[in-house]
Scaffold this motif. Structure first.
Motif: not given
Length: 873
Positions: A127-133, A153-156, A210-215, A226-233
């Motif tokens: 399983y994959t567990v996730a929370y977005q904020r 935030f995620t974990i497998r 990872y990023q997730g959620g927006d204004a 999933p899968p999740y997008t990386g943050v813009p460095y």
């Protein structure tokens, strides 16, 4: 309906707070609890979130949802509501003793969401567990527009397909102790180490957050699949280099270390912990955190690698780490026991004279308050006696230049050469041999450099500017000269190569650099210089004259003592004046002369064997006589008598201001301030300049005498008089005065009389006087203050002001007037001042007022009185 409307308004008002930037990191962990019902497995899942220290209620979500997905299909299988189980602040309560700056305060609010148990079917894919904020804090240096970037935030939880019984695994656990202080541009360490209850092997690496959620959707429920997008460095930072290339993570220990970025602020770091069982990767756990880079300095000992010291045995040392506290203590050990007690030093900046040449291990230890310390070592090579250098030979662009190394060393051997010939036409203009040659492609100035080293590590760079010529250089001693007919002359040239001169008429040794010529007429001579095919030409003009021509200025008259320039026109090459004692340079064509007597100057001009002599007579005439009387000092507004004498025929004064008669030799001056007068005299004896003298009339500042205000006194009481304005004083008459020659005599009257008028003369240090007068009215009563019973402030000049009259009073403490309601309408402490019948600028009508007075008499006894007065309109 009203409740629905209220809820809608509440949500709208909270919109800004809900999406406000507040997240600073977090991580998921899970724990295998054992088998559940049937084939299910039981787990405990925990999310630890790092927030800003004071989130508002909209940012501190409670409860949240853990969204669980199938590990293979990424499809949602569950969405569980989880409340906050605990929250606390992660703070530092004391400053780091080994770091400058203030580190005390709250770093994070730690919020823990714990799902104590959940049963999940045992499936191979896990399983994959996730929370977005949303959202992160604003201004994160290594992200672009960070306040609009959310978190995932995620974990497998691995399944049985992973092998190694991974489905009954518990994830690594992190310590929540993230209060490391990171100073910009300085070395630091901070640990992301985790522990594993199953005894699995752990390895660490940087990975992208990872990023997730927006204004618009700050708290997605359920979380996105999933899968999740990386943050813009933000360049140059990446997920694998979140603090730049100078910061790394130890794959075995999880220790992050290196040189922090120089820009202060927040940085996102994400660390992936890879869990191995029997060398098989069974899972990866992620921890994300915002680290603050601050303006501080850690205690540090740093000795950068140094080149060999090859000038002397005296070597200077300082800590290469900047920013240590001023009370840090230093201990240097130079590794030179032969130097005895000088082998150590406790200075921050020090030097050491080594006992002999050699390689030494130098150690620096920095300590602060006995609490913390740091040390480092470096090898210092000390081999004095290194003398780098080189020479260049060559002429022009057609031929090679030879470069010869002249370097010598007292120790070791010269064994390395790096030449750069500065030829901009090619990149191949280098050499590593000792004595190379190089042919340049074009003329011009080039910078030739040599980096030369020895076997002992001595290294230096020498640079010389080389002028690459297109032809050999000819240096002529002169290009134009003059000789007398029948004389001979040696032509002079310098250069490298073979010389040849033309024309050959009347020339000896034409193939040398210095042939001798004897032309009968003016002649151009041409020289050729040939250096291995590089040819240059030049010329010399030899002018021939039959004799020396001198045309002098006429005889002249000057004012005695003046300087005159003696002028001639001449073709001579050398000149000689006599007598030369009164000339600034007797060998120049036009010298400056100063003479007080009739003098005839003789000048002789020569060209080779030819010469000519001429004369100039100078007659000095004395200046007209102008004499003035001595400088004088006068009192203000008094005359100064000036006396002048002269033997001239005319004179004038400058300035004429304040002179009684500018046409007189004895004018009277009356200037208001110090004045310099210039007396100029002319005559007709031959000196056209005036005789001048000056006189300074210094005017003393005006004396302003002040005997004080007219006053009153009572018979038998002393009266203190106070005069100002002078250095010396004279009072008259002397009646009742303790002294007539001081500024502050005391007056005391034993017998009654109405009044007395004193004349006081005050004078300055040179007795310049001024006079003032004082009238004293003498009363036979006791000391009193008299106040009239009424006054008429109508502007007619009579009784317009009500004021107290002091008799026998030394000091008026106050005079006060009150209206009928007891309000203060006027007050003064100054004798002679009074009330004009106005309150706040407004004239008052006819009324009765109450007055009170407080004073002190001349024997320091208090006096008080009160009464009424009437304002009559």
């Amino acid at each position: 309906m009203k409740k629905l409307l209220f809820a809608l308004l509440l949500l709208l008002s909270m919109g800004g707070s809900v999406s406000a930037a507040h997240i600073k990191g977090g991580f998921f962990t899970y724990q295998y609890l054992g088998p559940g019902s049937g084939t299910n497995l039981r787990y405990r899942i925990t999310l630890t979130v790092y927030m800003i220290c004071n989130p508002n209620s909209g940012q501190l979500s409670n409860p949240i949802n853990f969204t669980i997905f199938n590990g293979a299909s990424n499809q949602q299988v569950s969405n569980v509501s989880v409340p906050i189980t605990t929250q606390y602040t992660l703070s530092k309560v004391y400053d780091e003793p080994c770091i400058t700056g203030n580190e005390v305060g709250c770093y994070y609010l730690i919020v823990v969401y714990d799902l104590p148990t959940i049963e999940l079917p045992a499936i191979p894919e896990g399983y994959t567990v996730a929370y977005q904020r949303c959202c992160r804090i604003a201004g994160i240096n290594n992200l672009t527009n960070s306040s609009a970037v959310g978190n995932t935030f995620t974990i497998r939880i691995p399944g049985s397909a992973t092998g190694q019984n991974a489905q009954i695994n518990s994830s690594p656990q992190f310590l929540v102790n993230d209060t490391a202080v990171v100073c910009r541009g300085s070395y630091f360490q901070t640990s992301f180490a985790a522990t594993d209850t199953d005894g699995d092997s752990l390895s660490y690496q940087f990975c992208g957050a990872y990023q997730g959620g927006d204004a618009q959707a700050p708290s997605p429920n359920p979380a996105a699949n999933p899968p999740y997008t990386g943050v813009p460095y933000a360049a140059p930072y990446t997920g694998t280099q979140p603090l730049g290339s100078a910061v790394t993570i130890n794959a075995t220990t999880g220790m992050i270390s290196g040189i922090a970025p120089d820009m202060m602020g927040q940085y996102v770091i994400c660390v992936c912990v890879n869990e191995y069982r029997n060398r098989v990767l069974i899972n990866t756990t992620r921890k994300e955190l915002h680290i603050s880079v601050n303006d501080c300095n850690p205690l540090r000992a740093q000795l950068n690698p140094r080149p060999a010291f090859c000038e002397s045995l005296d070597v200077s040392f300082s800590n290469d780490a900047a920013g240590n506290p001023p009370n840090a203590e230093y201990l240097w050990t130079f590794g030179d026991p032969a130097s005895g007690n000088n082998n150590t030093s406790t200075q921050a900046v020090t030097n050491h004279i080594f006992s002999a040449p050699g390689d030494y291990t130098v150690k620096l230890r920095v300590t602060l308050l006995g609490v913390c310390s740091d040390s480092t070592t470096t090898v210092v090579r000390v081999w004095p006696g290194f003398f780098p250098g080189f020479t260049i030979s060559g002429v022009c662009v057609l031929n090679p230049f030879q470069f010869t190394d002249t370097t010598s060393a007292n120790y070791g051997v010269v064994d390395n050469w790096q030449w750069n010939f500065g030829d901009n036409a090619t990149l191949a203009d280098t050499s590593r041999i000792r004595n190379p040659a190089w042919t340049y492609s074009a003329p011009g100035n080039v910078n030739v450099s040599l980096i030369v080293s020895t076997s002992k590590g001595c290294t230096d760079t020498i640079t010389k500017v080389l002028n690459v010529l297109d032809k050999p250089l000819i240096n002529l001693a002169f290009n134009d000269t003059l000789i007398c007919q029948y004389d001979s002359l040696s032509l002079q040239a310098a250069g490298s190569g073979n010389f040849s001169w033309t024309p050959l008429v009347n020339m000896v040794n034409p193939n040398t650099s210095s042939p001798r010529v004897a032309p009968m007429t003016t002649t151009w001579y041409y020289v050729n210089l040939n250096n291995n095919g590089c040819i240059n030409k030049d010329s010399v003009l030899v002018r021939v004259t039959p004799g020396v021509l001198i045309i002098p200025m006429g005889d002249t008259t000057i004012c005695q003592g003046d300087t005159i320039q003696l002028r001639i026109n001449s073709n001579a090459l050398q000149h000689s004046w006599t007598p030369g004692s009164s000339l600034n340079d007797p060998t120049t064509m036009s010298p400056l002369a100063v003479t007080n007597t009739l003098t005839t100057y003789q000048v002789t001009g020569t060209i080779g064997s030819c010469s000519s002599t001429k004369q100039i007579t100078v007659t000095p005439i004395p200046y007209p006589i102008a004499r003035l009387s001595a400088d004088t000092l006068i009192c203000f507004n008094t005359p100064a008598f000036i006396r002048a004498s002269s033997n001239g025929r005319s004179f004038f004064w400058q300035p004429t201001t304040y002179l009684s008669n500018p046409l007189s030799l004895t004018p009277i001056a009356r200037p208001p301030t110090t004045q310099r007068y210039i007396f100029s005299v002319f005559d007709n004896r031959g000196c056209p300049k005036p005789g001048i003298d000056t006189v300074v009339v210094t005017v003393r500042p005006e004396v302003i005498a002040n005997a004080g205000r007219d006053t009153t006194v009572v018979v038998g009481q002393p009266l203190q008089l106070n005069a100002t304005g002078g250095v010396y004083y004279d009072w008259s008459p002397a009646t009742g005065l303790s002294s007539t020659t001081i500024s502050n005599p005391i007056a005391l009257y034993r017998t009654p009389f109405s009044s007395i008028r004193y004349r006081m003369i005050a004078s300055d240090s040179i007795r310049c006087p001024d006079t003032a007068y004082l009238t004293v009215r003498v009363f036979q009563t006791a000391p009193s203050v008299f106040v009239p019973t009424g006054f008429t402030p109508n502007g007619d000049g009579l009784n317009d002001i009500i004021k107290p009259v002091l008799a026998g009073i030394k000091k008026l403490n106050y005079f006060r007037i009150f209206n009928r309601w007891g309000q203060l309408v006027y007050e003064t402490q100054q004798e002679g001042q009074g009330w004009d019948g106005r309150i706040n600028g407004q004239l008052q009508g006819t009324h009765v007022f109450v007055w009170t007075v407080s004073a002190v008499d001349y024997i320091d006894q208090p006096y008080f009185a009160k009464g009424t007065l009437t304002l009559i309109r």
